[in-house]
Design a protein around this motif. Sequence first.
Motif: not given
Length: 350
Positions: A239-251
């Motif tokens: 139920g936690t709305l957590v997303y990723g992992p996203y690439s940090a260089d373009s985020f």
Amino acid sequence: MKEKQKIKLGISIGDINGIGCEVALKTFEDPRMLEFCTPIIFASNKTISQQIKDLGMDLKFNGVRDAEQALEGKVNIVNVWREVPKIEYGQAAKEGGNFAIRSLKAAVAALKENKIDVLVTAPINKNNIQSEDFKFPGHTDFLAQELEGESLMFMVTNSLRVGLLTDHIAVKDVAKTITPKLIRDKVTTMEKSLKMDFGIRRPKIAMLGINPHSGDSGTIGEEDDKIMKPTISELFAKGTLVYGPYSADSFFGSNSHENFDAILAAYHDQGLIPFKTLSFGKGVNYTAGLDKVRTSPDHGTAYEIAGKGKADESSFKEAVFTAMQIFRNRTEYLELTKNPLQKQKIKRGG
């Protein structure tokens, strides 16, 4: 909190040779600030008088022995020491670190005893504070020991919030420090803080990857695939709305951060470089997850301009207002959770 009682705002002065005292005093040189809170600075009359004289300021204050004696409508100074420290503006002197910690310890003791409601800490030098009695890399780790809860270094503005999965550790230790448990703990702390301290009912959290391009499917490291992704999926399923992992260089460059209520960076510079680039001078360092509220400006001791009257108090003032707003939000949240009938009434618009 009593309706008519102003928030008692404690201040630790930081390194006496830096700009800590200056930004704190400049903030309350404006008498309008005293309408919002009762400032209580932990130092000494003589130390503050010297700073006021050196900076060419015109500021009256009320000296007290204990925070409980503080008066509304006054800038209050709790006399923590009697000796007169040698002030050497711009110097990373051991004495500057010693008095910074004495101020901090006295302020934290008052916070624990509920003599102050919130704490704003002026910048310290992480090197000259080290001693047999103080072996912490900074404020956050010391507060985590002294106060209850799970701490999270949380950099915040009105429009951007960045937390750190790991904070003051060497880059070489980051990957081996990040575990599923650490991720679960920090995400849970961040989610709770967003609800309780910032009034966000269903917060959305983005996580940045550990490796470049979040590992490129294992080509540049396996930690993102083996540790981050399964843990994020587990939290999301609960139920936690957590997303990723996203690439940090373009985020941040792509403005992806605007789609989330907060971002959890894997390590210190990954989170703080974009945060300070986007909001320097307006950002606030908040220690989330603890049972007490502590904030700090987003800058350091700035030795190069110390004692010259050139320091900008904007970030310190933001830290003051942020601490007060979080205190109010948290007080309201706790009152609502204790009184579920009132909570239901508010939800229905009654």
